[in-house]
Design a protein around this motif. Structure first.
Motif, PDB file in Angstrom:
ATOM      1  N   LEU A 102       0.833  -1.200   0.000  1.00  0.00           N
ATOM      2  CA  LEU A 102       0.000   0.000   0.000  1.00  0.00           C
ATOM      3  C   LEU A 102       0.870   1.254   0.000  1.00  0.00           C
ATOM      4  CD1 LEU A 102      -1.131  -1.923   2.735  1.00  0.00           C
ATOM      5  CD2 LEU A 102      -3.156  -0.689   1.977  1.00  0.00           C
ATOM      6  N   PRO A 103       0.275   2.402  -0.360  1.00  0.00           N
ATOM      7  CA  PRO A 103       0.957   3.666  -0.069  1.00  0.00           C
ATOM      8  C   PRO A 103       1.179   3.771   1.439  1.00  0.00           C
ATOM      9  CG  PRO A 103      -0.933   4.010  -1.518  1.00  0.00           C
ATOM     10  CD  PRO A 103      -1.015   2.598  -1.026  1.00  0.00           C
ATOM     11  N   ALA A 104       2.261   4.400   1.829  1.00  0.00           N
ATOM     12  CA  ALA A 104       2.552   4.522   3.259  1.00  0.00           C
ATOM     13  C   ALA A 104       1.410   5.195   4.013  1.00  0.00           C
ATOM     14  CB  ALA A 104       3.856   5.288   3.461  1.00  0.00           C
ATOM     15  N   SER A 105       0.686   6.085   3.342  1.00  0.00           N
ATOM     16  CA  SER A 105      -0.444   6.758   3.992  1.00  0.00           C
ATOM     17  C   SER A 105      -1.562   5.794   4.350  1.00  0.00           C
ATOM     18  CB  SER A 105      -0.981   7.860   3.073  1.00  0.00           C
ATOM     19  OG  SER A 105      -1.414   7.302   1.835  1.00  0.00           O
ATOM     20  N   GLY A 106      -1.589   4.634   3.720  1.00  0.00           N
ATOM     21  CA  GLY A 106      -2.630   3.648   4.003  1.00  0.00           C
ATOM     22  C   GLY A 106      -2.198   2.549   4.936  1.00  0.00           C
ATOM     23  N   PHE A 107      -1.034   2.708   5.577  1.00  0.00           N
ATOM     24  CA  PHE A 107      -0.510   1.644   6.424  1.00  0.00           C
ATOM     25  C   PHE A 107      -1.451   1.266   7.557  1.00  0.00           C
ATOM     26  CE2 PHE A 107       1.898   0.740  10.410  1.00  0.00           C
ATOM     27  CZ  PHE A 107       2.171  -0.593  10.135  1.00  0.00           C
ATOM     28  N   ALA A 108      -1.957   2.250   8.295  1.00  0.00           N
ATOM     29  CA  ALA A 108      -2.795   1.951   9.460  1.00  0.00           C
ATOM     30  C   ALA A 108      -4.031   1.158   9.058  1.00  0.00           C
ATOM     31  CB  ALA A 108      -3.192   3.248  10.165  1.00  0.00           C
ATOM     32  N   GLU A 109      -4.722   1.588   8.005  1.00  0.00           N
ATOM     33  CA  GLU A 109      -5.909   0.874   7.552  1.00  0.00           C
ATOM     34  C   GLU A 109      -5.531  -0.494   6.995  1.00  0.00           C
ATOM     35  OE1 GLU A 109      -9.866  -0.016   6.768  1.00  0.00           O
ATOM     36  OE2 GLU A 109      -8.960   1.550   8.008  1.00  0.00           O
ATOM     37  N   GLY A 110      -4.423  -0.561   6.245  1.00  0.00           N
ATOM     38  CA  GLY A 110      -3.996  -1.841   5.702  1.00  0.00           C
ATOM     39  C   GLY A 110      -3.674  -2.849   6.780  1.00  0.00           C
ATOM     40  N   LEU A 111      -3.021  -2.398   7.861  1.00  0.00           N
ATOM     41  CA  LEU A 111      -2.712  -3.307   8.959  1.00  0.00           C
ATOM     42  C   LEU A 111      -3.988  -3.765   9.651  1.00  0.00           C
ATOM     43  CD1 LEU A 111      -0.354  -4.590  10.561  1.00  0.00           C
ATOM     44  CD2 LEU A 111      -0.550  -2.664  12.154  1.00  0.00           C
ATOM     45  N   ASP A 112      -4.957  -2.877   9.817  1.00  0.00           N
ATOM     46  CA  ASP A 112      -6.239  -3.258  10.397  1.00  0.00           C
ATOM     47  C   ASP A 112      -6.889  -4.383   9.595  1.00  0.00           C
ATOM     48  OD1 ASP A 112      -6.200  -1.525  12.526  1.00  0.00           O
ATOM     49  OD2 ASP A 112      -7.358   0.045  11.520  1.00  0.00           O
ATOM     50  N   ILE A 113      -6.863  -4.236   8.272  1.00  0.00           N
ATOM     51  CA  ILE A 113      -7.490  -5.232   7.394  1.00  0.00           C
ATOM     52  C   ILE A 113      -6.771  -6.574   7.513  1.00  0.00           C
ATOM     53  CG2 ILE A 113      -7.937  -5.826   4.982  1.00  0.00           C
ATOM     54  CD1 ILE A 113      -8.181  -2.764   4.469  1.00  0.00           C
ATOM     55  N   GLN A 114      -5.428  -6.534   7.463  1.00  0.00           N
ATOM     56  CA  GLN A 114      -4.669  -7.783   7.555  1.00  0.00           C
ATOM     57  C   GLN A 114      -4.858  -8.456   8.908  1.00  0.00           C
ATOM     58  OE1 GLN A 114      -2.528  -9.263   5.033  1.00  0.00           O
ATOM     59  NE2 GLN A 114      -3.905  -7.915   3.892  1.00  0.00           N
ATOM     60  N   ALA A 115      -4.885  -7.685   9.970  1.00  0.00           N
ATOM     61  CA  ALA A 115      -5.078  -8.254  11.301  1.00  0.00           C
ATOM     62  C   ALA A 115      -6.457  -8.882  11.439  1.00  0.00           C
ATOM     63  CB  ALA A 115      -4.881  -7.175  12.364  1.00  0.00           C
ATOM     64  N   ASP A 116      -7.470  -8.230  10.882  1.00  0.00           N
ATOM     65  CA  ASP A 116      -8.828  -8.752  10.943  1.00  0.00           C
ATOM     66  C   ASP A 116      -8.932 -10.088  10.207  1.00  0.00           C
ATOM     67  OD1 ASP A 116     -11.547  -8.813  11.551  1.00  0.00           O
ATOM     68  OD2 ASP A 116     -12.099  -7.619   9.780  1.00  0.00           O
ATOM     69  N   ALA A 117      -8.346 -10.140   8.999  1.00  0.00           N
ATOM     70  CA  ALA A 117      -8.389 -11.381   8.225  1.00  0.00           C
ATOM     71  C   ALA A 117      -7.657 -12.505   8.946  1.00  0.00           C
ATOM     72  CB  ALA A 117      -7.787 -11.147   6.843  1.00  0.00           C
ATOM     73  N   TYR A 118      -6.506 -12.184   9.531  1.00  0.00           N
ATOM     74  CA  TYR A 118      -5.727 -13.208  10.219  1.00  0.00           C
ATOM     75  C   TYR A 118      -6.465 -13.762  11.438  1.00  0.00           C
ATOM     76  CZ  TYR A 118      -1.998 -15.290  13.030  1.00  0.00           C
ATOM     77  OH  TYR A 118      -1.253 -16.152  13.789  1.00  0.00           O
ATOM     78  N   ALA A 119      -7.107 -12.886  12.201  1.00  0.00           N
ATOM     79  CA  ALA A 119      -7.699 -13.310  13.470  1.00  0.00           C
ATOM     80  C   ALA A 119      -9.146 -13.766  13.342  1.00  0.00           C
ATOM     81  CB  ALA A 119      -7.625 -12.163  14.479  1.00  0.00           C
ATOM     82  N   ASN A 120      -9.856 -13.307  12.314  1.00  0.00           N
ATOM     83  CA  ASN A 120     -11.320 -13.458  12.330  1.00  0.00           C
ATOM     84  C   ASN A 120     -11.933 -14.003  11.050  1.00  0.00           C
ATOM     85  OD1 ASN A 120     -11.524 -12.148  14.977  1.00  0.00           O
ATOM     86  ND2 ASN A 120     -10.989 -10.260  13.879  1.00  0.00           N
ATOM     87  N   SER A 121     -11.172 -14.688  10.231  1.00  0.00           N
ATOM     88  CA  SER A 121     -11.750 -15.244   9.003  1.00  0.00           C
ATOM     89  C   SER A 121     -12.902 -16.186   9.346  1.00  0.00           C
ATOM     90  CB  SER A 121     -10.687 -15.991   8.195  1.00  0.00           C
ATOM     91  OG  SER A 121      -9.804 -15.087   7.570  1.00  0.00           O
ATOM     92  N   LEU A 122     -14.002 -16.028   8.622  1.00  0.00           N
ATOM     93  CA  LEU A 122     -15.213 -16.775   8.960  1.00  0.00           C
ATOM     94  C   LEU A 122     -15.229 -18.194   8.399  1.00  0.00           C
ATOM     95  CD1 LEU A 122     -17.965 -14.039   8.469  1.00  0.00           C
ATOM     96  CD2 LEU A 122     -17.194 -15.053  10.620  1.00  0.00           C
ATOM     97  N   VAL A 123     -14.618 -18.417   7.245  1.00  0.00           N
ATOM     98  CA  VAL A 123     -14.711 -19.693   6.539  1.00  0.00           C
ATOM     99  C   VAL A 123     -16.186 -20.089   6.420  1.00  0.00           C
ATOM    100  CG1 VAL A 123     -13.777 -22.021   6.310  1.00  0.00           C
ATOM    101  CG2 VAL A 123     -12.499 -20.308   7.607  1.00  0.00           C
ATOM    102  N   ASP A 124     -16.943 -19.241   5.773  1.00  0.00           N
ATOM    103  CA  ASP A 124     -18.382 -19.466   5.590  1.00  0.00           C
ATOM    104  C   ASP A 124     -18.616 -20.677   4.695  1.00  0.00           C
ATOM    105  OD1 ASP A 124     -21.279 -18.328   5.630  1.00  0.00           O
ATOM    106  OD2 ASP A 124     -20.823 -18.639   3.500  1.00  0.00           O
ATOM    107  N   ALA A 125     -19.549 -21.539   5.081  1.00  0.00           N
ATOM    108  CA  ALA A 125     -19.799 -22.785   4.339  1.00  0.00           C
ATOM    109  C   ALA A 125     -20.280 -22.511   2.920  1.00  0.00           C
ATOM    110  CB  ALA A 125     -20.811 -23.640   5.092  1.00  0.00           C
TER     111      ALA A 125
END
Length: 471
Positions: A102-125
């Motif tokens: 990402l652009p450096a200006s988007g780091f905070a939001e990008g990290l939020d997205i990556q952390a959410d995916a890592y910790a909370n993926s739903l694996v919907d059936a």
């Protein structure tokens, strides 16, 4: 003995922190461009799958960005793009890697997205059922790739027990048996902080980056992660041969040998040997096979997914010239064992390696993946140690490694020819006789070695330490 080169990445610029829950975090500030790369490297891949769920690691990779309780299907990619970035992932034998740039200006939001995916993926059936159809089509396309079929058949031929023997993406039948509980179970078991490396490289403030990581990942629970990757091989394989025929236009062959893993003392020498054989127009195989129009493509590499390796010579070309191409390629391996590697050849491949390594580390994404890969093997500085070992490897050491590991009596050979082409050999004995028979390529041409000057002092690490594709 040459002096040690300056490090490619100054150790003082890399901050390494292990959170209380076991997550290893590497942060490096590189202000050469207003960009940041975030790499989530999970030490779980095909080797971690039991035989009843082959392909599940790759399926989970597809499901990783499919949604969380706060981000619906498609939102993870959409929000990353809204920040001006992109994301992708890959799965291989020993790990799965997810990254966003990402652009450096988007780091905070990008990290939020990556952390959410890592910790909370739903694996919907429901989403899993749809995605499995996509993956099954991917598996079918792979069956239409003659090179992939040839090489993975070679891996299966060389291994009787190790999970390296399996078709790594999974089969249609096996993939259709996978249910949500299999994918979610793999996720809960292996996607733990102590099995993960988070690497961040770019125009970021290290203190701010670490504070954000601690806030988003620090409360995640760790757990025991299985370390059993199945049985290992017993004894030497002997000479093995398998011939396939299919709806293909060109013929393929691959020679292969079992070799040791990334951190073995002989691995740098084997990487260099593969380059002497198959890298560039000055390589032995190019001159003996490609320049003589015996094959359209030919190359060599030593793939080392963690604890084991496979050295491969692979060629594709006209079915009518298959026997001559195989004899010529086999002859180059035998000549390498018998005559050894010259200092000039070694200097040439070291210079090529240097250029490739430097190109990789020009990007934030390349730096982040390099740091994560070596850290997953124990310490990111192992990459620099590997480089020093390559620098200290002389021609005699390369020759000795070739003689130790590329034993003609322990090779595996796979031939993949068109249905309309005549059979090449009935069995391993017949193929060995073919290799020894007179033919156009038996009299090995002796080419002068072009002098490249003194050996380079800045050597390149192979594209990645456990690469499973030609380097």
């Amino acid at each position: 003995m040459p002096t040690d080169p300056a490090p490619l990445l100054d150790p003082a610029t890399v901050r390494r922190t292990v959170l209380p829950n076991g997550l290893t975090v590497l942060v490096r500030r590189d202000a050469s461009a207003p960009v940041v790369a975030i790499n989530t490297f999970v030490r779980a891949g095909y080797f971690d799958e039991t035989d009843d769920v082959v392909g599940v690691a790759h399926v989970l990779e597809h499901m990783f960005f499919k949604g969380t309780p706060t981000r619906g299907v498609g939102e993870i990619a959409k929000q990353t793009k809204a920040q001006g970035g992109y994301l992708n992932a890959h799965t291989i034998y020993d790990h799965t890697s997810y990254y966003a740039v990402l652009p450096a200006s988007g780091f905070a939001e990008g990290l939020d997205i990556q952390a959410d995916a890592y910790a909370n993926s739903l694996v919907d059936a429901g989403e899993l059922a749809k995605e499995l159809e996509v993956i099954i089509q991917e598996a079918k396309r792979k069956l239409d790739n003659p090179g992939a079929v040839t090489v993975e058949t070679l891996y299966a031929l060389l291994h009787d027990r190790h999970r390296m023997r399996r078709w790594r993406i999974g089969t249609e039948e096996g993939l259709r048996r996978l249910a949500r509980e299999h994918v979610a179970g793999f996720y809960r078991t292996y996607y733990r902080p102590s099995a993960t490396v988070l690497a961040i490289v770019g125009d970021v403030d290290p203190d701010d980056a670490m504070a954000r990581v601690a806030a988003r990942y620090g409360a995640l629970a760790d757990g025991a992660v299985p370390t059993d990757r199945g049985p290992h091989e017993d004894g030497a394989p002997g000479f093995r041969y398998r011939e396939l025929a299919g709806d293909v236009q060109q013929a393929q062959f691959a020679f292969g040998w079992r070799t040791p893993g990334t951190r073995h003392d002989d691995t740098p020498a084997l990487d260099l040997a593969a380059a002497v054989l198959g890298t560039g127009r000055g390589s032995r195989l190019y001159r003996a096979v490609r320049e003589r129009a015996l094959a359209a493509h030919v190359g060599a590499y030593d793939s080392t997914p963690t604890e084991l390796g496979v050295f491969v010579v692979h060629a594709e070309g006209d079915p009518a010239r298959l026997a001559d191409a195989a004899r010529a390629s086999w002859g180059e391996v035998l000549a390498l064992r018998a005559d050894g590697v010259t200092r000039d050849e070694l200097a040439r491949v070291q210079r090529i390696a240097e250029a490739r390594w430097l190109r990789r580390l020009e990007s934030m994404e390349g730096q982040a993946s390099w740091l994560a890969e070596w850290e997953a093997l124990g310490d990111w500085r192992l990459g620099e140690e590997y480089r020093a070992r390559m620098l200290a490897t002389d021609a005699d050491a390369v020759t000795a490694a070739v003689r130790r590991w590329l034993d003609p009596d322990q090779a595996g050979v796979v031939v993949y020819r068109p249905n309309a082409a005549p059979a090449v050999a009935a069995d391993a004995t017949a193929f060995r006789a073919l290799l020894a028979a007179p033919g156009e390529s038996v009299a090995r041409a002796r080419y002068p070695i072009v002098r490249q000057g003194a050996p380079a002092h800045n050597l390149m690490l192979p594209t990645r330490p456990s690469a499973a594709t030609p380097r």
